[in-house]
Motif scaffolding. Structure first.
Motif, PDB file in Angstrom:
ATOM      1  N   TYR A  17      39.977  34.349  45.703  1.00 38.47           N
ATOM      2  CA  TYR A  17      39.798  35.023  44.419  1.00 38.47           C
ATOM      3  C   TYR A  17      38.385  34.790  43.886  1.00 38.47           C
ATOM      4  CZ  TYR A  17      40.890  36.870  39.822  1.00 38.47           C
ATOM      5  OH  TYR A  17      40.901  37.627  38.678  1.00 38.47           O
ATOM      6  N   HIS A  18      37.914  33.569  43.944  1.00 40.93           N
ATOM      7  CA  HIS A  18      36.556  33.271  43.470  1.00 40.93           C
ATOM      8  C   HIS A  18      35.507  34.027  44.274  1.00 40.93           C
ATOM      9  CE1 HIS A  18      33.139  31.186  41.855  1.00 40.93           C
ATOM     10  NE2 HIS A  18      32.852  30.588  43.000  1.00 40.93           N
ATOM     11  N   PHE A  19      35.756  34.155  45.565  1.00 41.59           N
ATOM     12  CA  PHE A  19      34.737  34.788  46.413  1.00 41.59           C
ATOM     13  C   PHE A  19      34.715  36.312  46.278  1.00 41.59           C
ATOM     14  CE2 PHE A  19      32.316  35.626  50.341  1.00 41.59           C
ATOM     15  CZ  PHE A  19      31.277  34.745  50.110  1.00 41.59           C
ATOM     16  N   PHE A  20      35.613  36.887  45.507  1.00 39.78           N
ATOM     17  CA  PHE A  20      35.445  38.293  45.143  1.00 39.78           C
ATOM     18  C   PHE A  20      34.232  38.469  44.237  1.00 39.78           C
ATOM     19  CE2 PHE A  20      40.265  39.182  45.612  1.00 39.78           C
ATOM     20  CZ  PHE A  20      40.073  39.553  46.933  1.00 39.78           C
ATOM     21  N   PHE A  58      27.081  43.632  36.006  1.00 42.47           N
ATOM     22  CA  PHE A  58      26.813  42.331  36.626  1.00 42.47           C
ATOM     23  C   PHE A  58      27.229  41.195  35.690  1.00 42.47           C
ATOM     24  CE2 PHE A  58      23.601  38.931  36.182  1.00 42.47           C
ATOM     25  CZ  PHE A  58      23.985  38.129  37.246  1.00 42.47           C
ATOM     26  N   LEU A  59      26.908  41.311  34.405  1.00 43.68           N
ATOM     27  CA  LEU A  59      27.210  40.247  33.455  1.00 43.68           C
ATOM     28  C   LEU A  59      28.719  40.025  33.325  1.00 43.68           C
ATOM     29  CD1 LEU A  59      24.609  41.052  30.667  1.00 43.68           C
ATOM     30  CD2 LEU A  59      24.543  39.145  32.285  1.00 43.68           C
ATOM     31  N   ILE A  60      29.484  41.105  33.329  1.00 45.32           N
ATOM     32  CA  ILE A  60      30.950  40.969  33.271  1.00 45.32           C
ATOM     33  C   ILE A  60      31.445  40.210  34.493  1.00 45.32           C
ATOM     34  CG2 ILE A  60      33.128  42.239  33.342  1.00 45.32           C
ATOM     35  CD1 ILE A  60      31.660  44.508  31.813  1.00 45.32           C
ATOM     36  N   ASN A  61      30.971  40.615  35.668  1.00 43.96           N
ATOM     37  CA  ASN A  61      31.385  39.963  36.910  1.00 43.96           C
ATOM     38  C   ASN A  61      30.952  38.504  36.933  1.00 43.96           C
ATOM     39  OD1 ASN A  61      32.267  40.331  39.932  1.00 43.96           O
ATOM     40  ND2 ASN A  61      30.292  39.304  40.000  1.00 43.96           N
ATOM     41  N   PHE A  62      29.737  38.230  36.477  1.00 44.55           N
ATOM     42  CA  PHE A  62      29.199  36.868  36.486  1.00 44.55           C
ATOM     43  C   PHE A  62      30.040  35.954  35.601  1.00 44.55           C
ATOM     44  CE2 PHE A  62      26.392  33.521  34.893  1.00 44.55           C
ATOM     45  CZ  PHE A  62      25.849  33.032  36.069  1.00 44.55           C
ATOM     46  N   VAL A  66      32.161  32.657  36.862  1.00 45.34           N
ATOM     47  CA  VAL A  66      31.951  31.282  36.394  1.00 45.34           C
ATOM     48  C   VAL A  66      33.295  30.606  36.129  1.00 45.34           C
ATOM     49  CG1 VAL A  66      31.076  29.877  34.485  1.00 45.34           C
ATOM     50  CG2 VAL A  66      29.651  31.683  35.457  1.00 45.34           C
ATOM     51  N   VAL A  67      34.202  31.319  35.473  1.00 47.11           N
ATOM     52  CA  VAL A  67      35.523  30.759  35.161  1.00 47.11           C
ATOM     53  C   VAL A  67      36.275  30.420  36.442  1.00 47.11           C
ATOM     54  CG1 VAL A  67      37.741  31.195  34.053  1.00 47.11           C
ATOM     55  CG2 VAL A  67      35.626  32.003  32.982  1.00 47.11           C
ATOM     56  N   THR A  68      36.292  31.342  37.408  1.00 40.88           N
ATOM     57  CA  THR A  68      37.016  31.081  38.659  1.00 40.88           C
ATOM     58  C   THR A  68      36.338  29.972  39.461  1.00 40.88           C
ATOM     59  OG1 THR A  68      35.780  32.830  39.825  1.00 40.88           O
ATOM     60  CG2 THR A  68      37.859  33.449  38.774  1.00 40.88           C
ATOM     61  N   GLY A  69      35.017  29.839  39.319  1.00 39.99           N
ATOM     62  CA  GLY A  69      34.313  28.762  40.011  1.00 39.99           C
ATOM     63  C   GLY A  69      34.683  27.398  39.472  1.00 39.99           C
ATOM     64  N   LEU A 432      42.767  37.191  34.138  1.00 39.30           N
ATOM     65  CA  LEU A 432      41.327  37.403  34.310  1.00 39.30           C
ATOM     66  C   LEU A 432      41.049  38.742  34.991  1.00 39.30           C
ATOM     67  CD1 LEU A 432      40.137  33.858  35.457  1.00 39.30           C
ATOM     68  CD2 LEU A 432      39.572  34.999  33.308  1.00 39.30           C
ATOM     69  N   ALA A 433      41.855  39.082  35.989  1.00 34.98           N
ATOM     70  CA  ALA A 433      41.662  40.348  36.696  1.00 34.98           C
ATOM     71  C   ALA A 433      41.870  41.531  35.758  1.00 34.98           C
ATOM     72  CB  ALA A 433      42.613  40.441  37.887  1.00 34.98           C
ATOM     73  N   ILE A 434      42.902  41.457  34.923  1.00 34.78           N
ATOM     74  CA  ILE A 434      43.179  42.541  33.980  1.00 34.78           C
ATOM     75  C   ILE A 434      42.029  42.691  32.991  1.00 34.78           C
ATOM     76  CG2 ILE A 434      44.687  43.268  32.084  1.00 34.78           C
ATOM     77  CD1 ILE A 434      47.006  41.931  33.634  1.00 34.78           C
ATOM     78  N   VAL A 435      41.547  41.570  32.475  1.00 31.76           N
ATOM     79  CA  VAL A 435      40.428  41.615  31.519  1.00 31.76           C
ATOM     80  C   VAL A 435      39.181  42.192  32.170  1.00 31.76           C
ATOM     81  CG1 VAL A 435      38.858  40.192  30.148  1.00 31.76           C
ATOM     82  CG2 VAL A 435      41.308  39.721  30.118  1.00 31.76           C
ATOM     83  N   MET A 436      38.895  41.743  33.381  1.00 35.82           N
ATOM     84  CA  MET A 436      37.696  42.226  34.051  1.00 35.82           C
ATOM     85  C   MET A 436      37.777  43.717  34.351  1.00 35.82           C
ATOM     86  SD  MET A 436      35.947  41.055  37.624  1.00 35.82           S
ATOM     87  CE  MET A 436      34.669  42.069  38.346  1.00 35.82           C
TER      88      MET A 436
END
Length: 468
Positions: A17-20, A58-62, A66-69, A432-436
């Motif tokens: 999941y983090h590596f997505f 990019f900022l949304i993904n970043f 960070v949270v998943t990391g 997190l996926a739904i929010v993103m």
């Protein structure tokens, strides 16, 4: 419920999941930096709008990455405490450098880039986004330095039952790092490029902001071709390195039970019977595996049964007699081929797209444009299957030749606790996926400008709230 299996399952879920998010951050910020470079060089407003629009995505993904990391970091202390004790002195150094140098570098210059559009000079502002891009690459470098130690341990000595670092520069010079790093980075370029291409293709089909998405798509196709070919070439080098350093993983990835003939054929398809340790059916390409392994049409490879006997002689005194050193063969074999398949798909799509561009038919080719949105998944799937092959193919080791997975788990964490944490993590990841997805779709629907087309005489820039 098996504690080791549950711990591995949880680590797989959190890592995948983090590596997505990781390769998309690296690749997309590189794309944004290129767009802003074109703006500074050509002084055309459209490139500024491109940098801002794709920069917001990019900022949304970043942020989600960070949270998943952070969740990913918890794994080592929660379920893998014995592993952490064993390699902490070695593993901790590159991870600390990544956090203190690369991540803070990214965070600092992201802030300057976000708030500096009208406050910094164009060149200084451009330098900020390039430093963010460099920071993401350095972050990947230090993470892969740690991972490379797990694949090929170097620069350490065993003291008091722990691996202690005695040569920091040996970690940096690790041959595994220098075949793994370019492969991961070029894969990240593919993620950024095909993400951009997919969204651009969808909007061109809808005839939205034509010039904007034309330019975005053309840039994405160029970077997509460079990234996909670079991934193939660096992957070839990594495979050859595996033959030398982890021959069991390579044998499993190719479904080789017995020593091959010389020259060795490449297995394009096989029906594998792991219980009987044989392939019931194979579709082979003559000479190909020898070329892939040695860059010549000659040479054989050892099979898993031969390597099992050799590993038993070499390692059974360390980890216990009767250890099975053969990894899950079907998973390793098919994840390798799926990775290659999606990689080839990216190369073909990039070439077709650039050909259509040269012929002036790119925007009119609806069939090609329809392929682009689902192709967003190609680099993510290729990256995921590549990591599955890399990590599963190393089993039964966490640190190759030094520590097995079974000896790495936390001894005092129950299977029930691990199962509960897996459920909680899946719930967190789902939210997190739904929010993103919601935030991404909202930004994409808003488009590069709010309410009006980019070529309108009176445009509104939603990022600065002033007329463009």
């Amino acid at each position: 419920m098996d504690q080791v299996l549950l711990a591995r399952t949880q680590f797989a879920v959190t890592t995948i999941y983090h590596f997505f998010f990781v390769p998309l951050s690296i690749g997309l910020v590189f794309m944004v930096a290129l767009m802003e470079t074109l703006y500074v060089a050509k002084k055309k407003e459209i490139y500024k709008k491109m940098a801002k629009f794709w920069g917001h995505l990019f900022l949304i993904n970043f942020a989600v990455g960070v949270v998943t990391g952070i969740i990913q970091e918890f794994q080592f202390g929660m379920n893998w405490s014995d592993y952490s004790r064993f390699v902490g002195d070695v593993f901790g150094a590159p991870l600390a450098i990544e956090a203190l140098l690369a991540f803070f570098m990214e965070s600092t210059f992201i802030g300057l880039w976000i708030f500096g559009w009208e406050r910094l000079s164009k060149k200084v502002h451009l330098a900020c986004i390039w430093l963010v891009s460099i920071g993401t690459i350095l972050s990947g470098f230090w993470i892969l330095t740690a991972n490379s130690f797990m694949q090929v341990p170097v620069g350490f000595a065993i003291n008091n039952g722990r691996a202690e670092m005695n040569d920091f520069f040996a970690l940096i010079k690790n041959g595994q790092l220098w075949v793994e790093f370019p492969h991961v980075m070029t894969g990240a370029l593919c993620a950024g490029a095909f993400f951009t291409a997919g969204i651009s293709g969808y909007n061109l089909l809808k005839k939205r902001h034509i010039e904007f998405y034309q330019k975005s798509l053309k840039l994405a196709l160029i970077i997509g071709l460079i990234g996909s070919i670079g991934t193939a070439l660096s992957g070839h080098g990594q495979a050859q390195y595996l033959v030398k350093t982890q021959p069991m993983k390579m044998a499993a990835a190719e479904g080789i039970w017995q020593d091959t003939a010389d020259p060795a054929p490449w297995s394009a398809f096989a029906v594998i019977d792991s219980a009987k340790k044989e392939n019931k059916f194979e579709l082979n390409i003559p000479y190909a595996l020898s070329f892939l392994s040695y860059s010549k049409f000659g040479g054989s490879l050892k099979g898993m049964e031969t390597l099992q006997k050799e590993y038993a002689v070499k390692y059974d005194g360390k980890v216990g007699k009767g250890t099975n050193y053969i990894p899950p063969v079907k998973t390793t074999y098919w994840s390798f081929r799926l990775m290659i398949g999606f990689g080839v798909g990216m190369i073909l799509l990039s070439i077709i797209g650039l050909y259509l561009w040269k012929k002036g038919r790119l925007e009119q080719s609806k069939l090609f444009l329809r392929f682009l949105p689902p192709a967003i998944s190609f680099p993510f799937l290729a990256n995921t299957f590549g990591w599955v092959m890399t990590e599963v193919g190393r089993q039964p080791w966490t640190v190759f030749g030094l520590m097995t997975t079974a000896n790495s788990v936390s001894p005092n964490v129950s299977a029930g606790s691990i199962l509960l944490s897996i459920i909680l993590y899946v719930l967190i990841f789902t939210v997190l996926a739904i929010v993103m997805v919601y935030l991404m779709i909202r930004e994409i629907k808003r488009g590069p400008i709010a309410h009006q087309a980019i070529d309108s005489n009176k445009t509104i820039d939603p990022f600065n709230k002033v007329g463009a």
